[in-house]
Design an enzyme around this catalytic site. Sequence first.
Site, short mmCIF file in Angstrom:
data_model
loop_
_atom_site.label_atom_id
_atom_site.label_comp_id
_atom_site.label_asym_id
_atom_site.label_seq_id
_atom_site.Cartn_x
_atom_site.Cartn_y
_atom_site.Cartn_z
N GLY A 64 0.82 -1.21 0.00
CA GLY A 64 0.00 0.00 0.00
C GLY A 64 0.85 1.25 0.00
O GLY A 64 1.72 1.42 0.84
N SER A 65 0.61 2.18 -0.93
CA SER A 65 1.52 3.31 -1.07
C SER A 65 0.98 4.30 -2.11
O SER A 65 -0.19 4.27 -2.47
CB SER A 65 2.90 2.80 -1.48
N ARG A 66 1.89 5.16 -2.61
CA ARG A 66 1.48 6.20 -3.55
C ARG A 66 2.66 6.60 -4.43
O ARG A 66 3.82 6.49 -4.03
CB ARG A 66 0.98 7.42 -2.76
#
Length: 249
Positions: free
Chosen positions: A207-209
């Site tokens: 999970g990240s960006r």
Amino acid sequence: MPGEILDNQGKGEASWSWPPIHPEFRLFAAIGAGLCLVAALLGWETLAWPLGALTVGIVAFFRDPRRVTPTGDRFIVSPADGLVTLIQKVPPPRELTVDDGSGRPGLKDEPVTRVSIFMSVFDVHINRAPIGGTVRRVVYIPGKFVNADLDKASEENERQHVMIERGDGLVLCFTQIAGLVARRIVPFIKPGDMLASGQRVGLIRFGSRVDVYLPEGTEPRVIMGQKVTAGETILAEIGEQLQIEGIYQ
């Protein structure tokens, strides 16, 4: 077949197949499978089944499907799978504007359009090069692990800036940002490497960006709330500034 040319006139062959799994999965899957086995041997079925499902989820998280990247000097492709959650005019990160001692200039210290792509734990987490060129900077910055969907994640979270320069002098930068659950950015590249558009450049675990800083005079071809695919979705066309609207339905 990797490297095969396909087009919109029917050239090439395409068929569905199970996506390959990146080797990073081995340690995490082994831990999950081991815990599942221990729980099963001890007769803890209510725990063994969730652990088994978790192990399958871990393997799926590290999937690395092949992608067909549009070719063209004007195309900037998405570096990440996920949801476009922010499109803003912001100053570029200081690490991309200051002199790094290489003799090559960084970005101008003027507002640019930043497109932020949020990756949930269900998205593919292999990141890809938005354009082809030479890697000029890879700057890792330790930081916090707040929700990657928040605007402040760009300045506070653990992150890694990447600068790519094309042969014609065009420079494009993007930033991999760790999130609330993500705890490690795994790079596949280093300064001096030559990249093709859509080539794998790294992954962020759990999970990240990814933030993309578009060149001056270029606006995105994607809109807020749109789902994008790494290496395939055209994020922008260099020099185009069309306003695009969409309906949430």
